[in-house]
Scaffold this motif. Structure first.
Motif, short mmCIF file in Angstrom:
data_model
loop_
_atom_site.label_atom_id
_atom_site.label_comp_id
_atom_site.label_asym_id
_atom_site.label_seq_id
_atom_site.Cartn_x
_atom_site.Cartn_y
_atom_site.Cartn_z
N GLU A 80 -4.45 27.18 -2.14
CA GLU A 80 -5.21 28.14 -1.91
C GLU A 80 -6.67 28.18 -2.47
N VAL A 81 -7.23 27.09 -2.48
CA VAL A 81 -8.59 26.85 -2.95
C VAL A 81 -9.49 26.33 -2.00
N ASP A 82 -10.89 26.19 -2.06
CA ASP A 82 -11.72 25.61 -1.02
C ASP A 82 -11.29 24.20 -0.72
N THR A 83 -11.15 23.27 -1.71
CA THR A 83 -10.63 22.10 -1.49
C THR A 83 -9.17 21.86 -1.98
N PRO A 84 -8.03 21.85 -1.29
CA PRO A 84 -6.75 21.71 -1.91
C PRO A 84 -6.68 20.58 -2.80
N PHE A 85 -5.82 20.48 -3.76
CA PHE A 85 -5.69 19.43 -4.54
C PHE A 85 -4.54 19.23 -5.31
N TRP A 86 -3.82 18.07 -5.82
CA TRP A 86 -2.83 18.10 -6.72
C TRP A 86 -3.21 17.90 -8.07
N ALA A 87 -2.82 18.25 -9.20
CA ALA A 87 -3.13 17.98 -10.51
C ALA A 87 -1.97 17.36 -11.33
N PHE A 88 -2.24 16.37 -11.82
CA PHE A 88 -1.41 15.34 -12.74
C PHE A 88 -1.98 15.53 -14.21
N GLU A 89 -1.84 16.62 -14.77
CA GLU A 89 -2.72 16.65 -16.33
C GLU A 89 -1.99 16.10 -17.55
N LYS A 90 -0.49 15.93 -17.11
CA LYS A 90 0.11 15.15 -18.15
C LYS A 90 0.30 13.70 -17.87
N GLY A 91 -0.22 13.17 -17.27
CA GLY A 91 -0.10 11.84 -17.09
C GLY A 91 0.30 11.45 -15.58
N ILE A 92 0.20 10.26 -15.34
CA ILE A 92 0.75 9.68 -14.15
C ILE A 92 1.00 8.24 -13.99
N TYR A 93 2.13 7.92 -13.42
CA TYR A 93 2.24 6.23 -13.14
C TYR A 93 2.45 6.34 -11.47
N LEU A 94 1.82 5.41 -11.17
CA LEU A 94 1.72 5.10 -9.66
C LEU A 94 2.16 3.81 -9.18
N GLU A 95 2.77 3.70 -8.12
CA GLU A 95 3.05 2.25 -7.70
C GLU A 95 2.64 2.25 -6.23
N LYS A 96 1.80 1.39 -5.85
CA LYS A 96 1.35 1.29 -4.12
C LYS A 96 2.15 0.07 -3.51
N PHE A 97 2.63 0.34 -2.44
CA PHE A 97 3.54 -0.55 -1.68
C PHE A 97 2.79 -0.90 -0.53
N ASP A 98 3.07 -2.49 -0.17
CA ASP A 98 2.32 -2.81 1.01
C ASP A 98 3.33 -2.72 2.24
N THR A 99 3.14 -3.30 3.47
CA THR A 99 4.22 -2.93 4.33
C THR A 99 5.58 -3.61 4.48
N LEU A 100 5.70 -4.69 3.63
CA LEU A 100 6.74 -5.26 3.16
C LEU A 100 7.47 -4.68 2.02
N PHE A 101 7.02 -3.61 1.37
CA PHE A 101 7.54 -2.76 0.22
C PHE A 101 7.57 -3.61 -0.97
N HIS A 102 6.36 -4.57 -1.05
CA HIS A 102 6.09 -5.26 -2.29
C HIS A 102 5.10 -4.52 -2.93
N ILE A 103 4.86 -4.32 -4.16
CA ILE A 103 3.74 -3.78 -5.16
C ILE A 103 2.66 -4.29 -4.90
N ASP A 104 1.81 -3.35 -4.39
CA ASP A 104 0.22 -4.03 -4.18
C ASP A 104 -0.22 -3.76 -5.52
#
Length: 202
Positions: A80-104
């Motif tokens: 409910e703000v002008d630019t909606p966003f997600w916040a991770f203010e206690k840290g984040i670990y993220l993995e990105k996968f390719d089309t074969l589900f390998h970690i990019d």
């Protein structure tokens, strides 16, 4: 005689009226003079999150395919703000996968924000990225524009490759972290091979 009686009644009515008003004022004046402490109005900047989730491990899809895995202690969503966003203010670990589900790439940061309409990640403080081929990227600020498939920063960055370390201010890369350039290079350092020599005698 009748004049005097009428006058006494008038005085009596007047005295009763004054007494009533004095009583009312005695009760109301302290209440009026007492200051009421009111909470400040909630402004747009003080908006509360629409969702708060703790202890999160989740997968996120893009175009019908699972693309990301997110692990975080706290996930806040502000819609409910002008630019909606997600916040991770206690840290984040993220993995990105390719089309074969390998970690990019794997990404860690002390703080992160994701601006939904822009498809833009803002990673802050102790940002560490590891690419599929093993290169390590360390900086204090990194932007990841998913729409343009571009990762960039204007801060100091350290890149560790298998055989050398690169440092500089300013960085730009493709989304797979396989093609990148450093601006304002400050150094190239060769990584020494610290593997112990084979002392076994034949």
């Amino acid at each position: 005689m009748s004049y005097r009686v009428t006058n006494k009644k008038h005085i009596m009515i007047l005295n009763v009226t004054v007494a009533i008003w004095a009583t009312v004022m005695f009760i109301l004046l302290p209440a009026c003079s007492k200051k009421k402490e009111l909470a400040e109005a909630v402004s747009k900047e003080d908006s509360l999150p629409d969702m708060r989730t703790t202890g999160v491990t989740t997968f996120i899809s893009d175009s019908g395919m699972i693309r990301y895995k997110i692990i975080t202690a706290e996930w806040l969503i502000f819609s409910e703000v002008d630019t909606p966003f997600w916040a991770f203010e206690k840290g984040i670990y993220l993995e990105k996968f390719d089309t074969l589900f390998h970690i990019d790439a794997s990404i860690k940061a002390d703080t992160a924000y994701y601006y939904e309409p822009k498809k833009l990640w803002e990673l802050r403080s102790n940002v560490h990225i590891r690419s599929q081929r093993g290169d390590k990227f360390d900086t204090q600020l990194m932007y990841w524009d998913q729409g343009k498939e571009r990762i960039y920063s204007d801060q100091f960055i350290r890149i560790e490759q298998p055989d050398k370390v690169l440092t500089g201010y300013g960085f730009e890369s493709n989304q797979q972290m396989t093609e990148y350039q450093i601006f304002n290079n400050t150094g190239i350092f060769t990584v020494e091979d610290t593997t112990p020599a084979d002392t076994t005698k034949n």
